[in-house]
Enzyme design. Sequence first.
Site, short mmCIF file in Angstrom:
data_model
loop_
_atom_site.label_atom_id
_atom_site.label_comp_id
_atom_site.label_asym_id
_atom_site.label_seq_id
_atom_site.Cartn_x
_atom_site.Cartn_y
_atom_site.Cartn_z
N LYS A 268 -17.94 -10.68 9.88
CA LYS A 268 -17.55 -9.66 9.09
C LYS A 268 -17.26 -10.46 7.60
CE LYS A 268 -13.41 -6.96 7.67
NZ LYS A 268 -12.11 -6.08 8.33
N ARG B 16 0.86 -1.32 0.12
CA ARG B 16 0.03 -0.20 0.07
C ARG B 16 0.98 1.26 -0.03
NH1 ARG B 16 -3.63 -3.49 -0.63
NH2 ARG B 16 -5.08 -4.20 1.11
N SER C 26 -14.70 -4.58 2.85
CA SER C 26 -14.53 -3.70 1.51
C SER C 26 -14.37 -4.54 0.15
CB SER C 26 -14.13 -2.45 1.46
OG SER C 26 -12.97 -2.24 1.65
N GLY C 27 -13.24 -5.37 0.48
CA GLY C 27 -12.70 -6.41 -0.44
C GLY C 27 -12.19 -5.93 -1.80
N GLY C 28 -12.00 -4.71 -1.95
CA GLY C 28 -11.41 -4.22 -3.30
C GLY C 28 -12.67 -3.52 -3.82
N ARG D 53 -9.33 -0.78 3.03
CA ARG D 53 -9.15 0.18 1.68
C ARG D 53 -10.13 1.08 1.62
NH1 ARG D 53 -8.09 -5.00 -1.95
NH2 ARG D 53 -9.25 -5.81 0.01
N GLU E 197 -14.44 -13.41 10.35
CA GLU E 197 -14.01 -13.00 8.93
C GLU E 197 -13.88 -14.27 7.81
OE1 GLU E 197 -11.12 -10.20 8.22
OE2 GLU E 197 -11.79 -9.72 6.06
P1 13P Z 1 -10.79 -4.49 3.21
O1 13P Z 1 -11.95 -3.62 3.65
O2 13P Z 1 -9.78 -3.53 2.61
O3 13P Z 1 -11.22 -5.58 2.39
O4 13P Z 1 -9.90 -4.82 4.64
C1 13P Z 1 -10.64 -5.54 5.40
C2 13P Z 1 -9.94 -6.56 6.18
O5 13P Z 1 -9.65 -6.42 7.38
C3 13P Z 1 -9.42 -7.58 5.24
O6 13P Z 1 -9.14 -8.64 6.06
#
Ligand code: 13P
Length: 335
Positions: A217, A31, A259-261, A290, A175
Amino acid sequence: MSELNKIALKIISNGKGILAADESNGTMTKRLEAVNVTSTPENRLLFRETLFSSEGLNKYIGGVILYDETINQTTNFGKSIPDLISSSGIITGIKVDTGAKTLANSSEEKITEGLDGLRERLDKYYELGARFTKWRGVYAISDKNPSKLSINSNAHALARYSALAQESKMVPIVEPEVLMDGNHSADICLSKTSEVIKKCFEELTLHKVDLSGIILKPNMILAGSQSRRKILSEEVAQKTLDCLKNSVPNEVPGIAFLSGGQTEIEATENLNLINKYNNTNFIMTFSYGRALQQSALKVWSETNKDIQKTQNIFKHRARMCTLAAKAKWSIELEN
Ligand code: 13P
């Protein structure tokens, strides 16, 4: 109400969500290098303490997830990071898995590691001020995957982790992330995500985890990032709600999406619609990495690490996400 349930609700109630600032050093290096900043412990600390010390952040953020390096760091003005976070009324969380490794006998897939010695590490994190934890299982969609092997083994690990976290008086964030990579349809994402989540709850129940003291999550239900059959936000919201209604037990207090991208706006718009149509008892909020930090990181690097400008852009995103968690966001508010 159990203590764990109270902590979970404190993190996610009233439109508050979670800042996932728990990127491993490897991910954080990617990042930072993407915005031409060298990844050193000092730079990682500086960016993160800039975010965490934003005035009034506790109106939008109920919990921050840290990485092991960060929870052990002291800010440039002398406070420990967990003290900085708790002094603004925000709860400190910690990522406790040690990463996803190749799954034996299914080499395209991953199994998340970190159970060995976990009880002792949890005790140490509690001492440092953590009151919630995170463990991420990761699943990729292809013709034959996720396999039963990866679904079962990751659910087992998530359940053992959750039981240990609760034993240590911390709320586990569970998650299971079904990745958006691939050209699959949203309906495939829906069926695979449902299967993954159902298996997680089967294992959590077997391991006697108190479901009122966890936060789920998950990913939202999206078409694969290379799919030509993209769906509208309205459908993302409806399919995501269908998936969760059918796979999450009622005792679970809340769901905080990754958010996953997705872009910042997509992740905000989709969360807003999920809340607009929410016909469940679950709180639906965000646990974004992100989608909360991307613009802030860009501004931070472009302005030679200007604290005020970085905090302004970060707080704007946090406020937009909180509005979305209350179904009160609209695109006009972005400007
Ligand atoms: P993102 O929201 O960027 O997907 O990250 C969340 C997260 O904790 C991924 O493990």
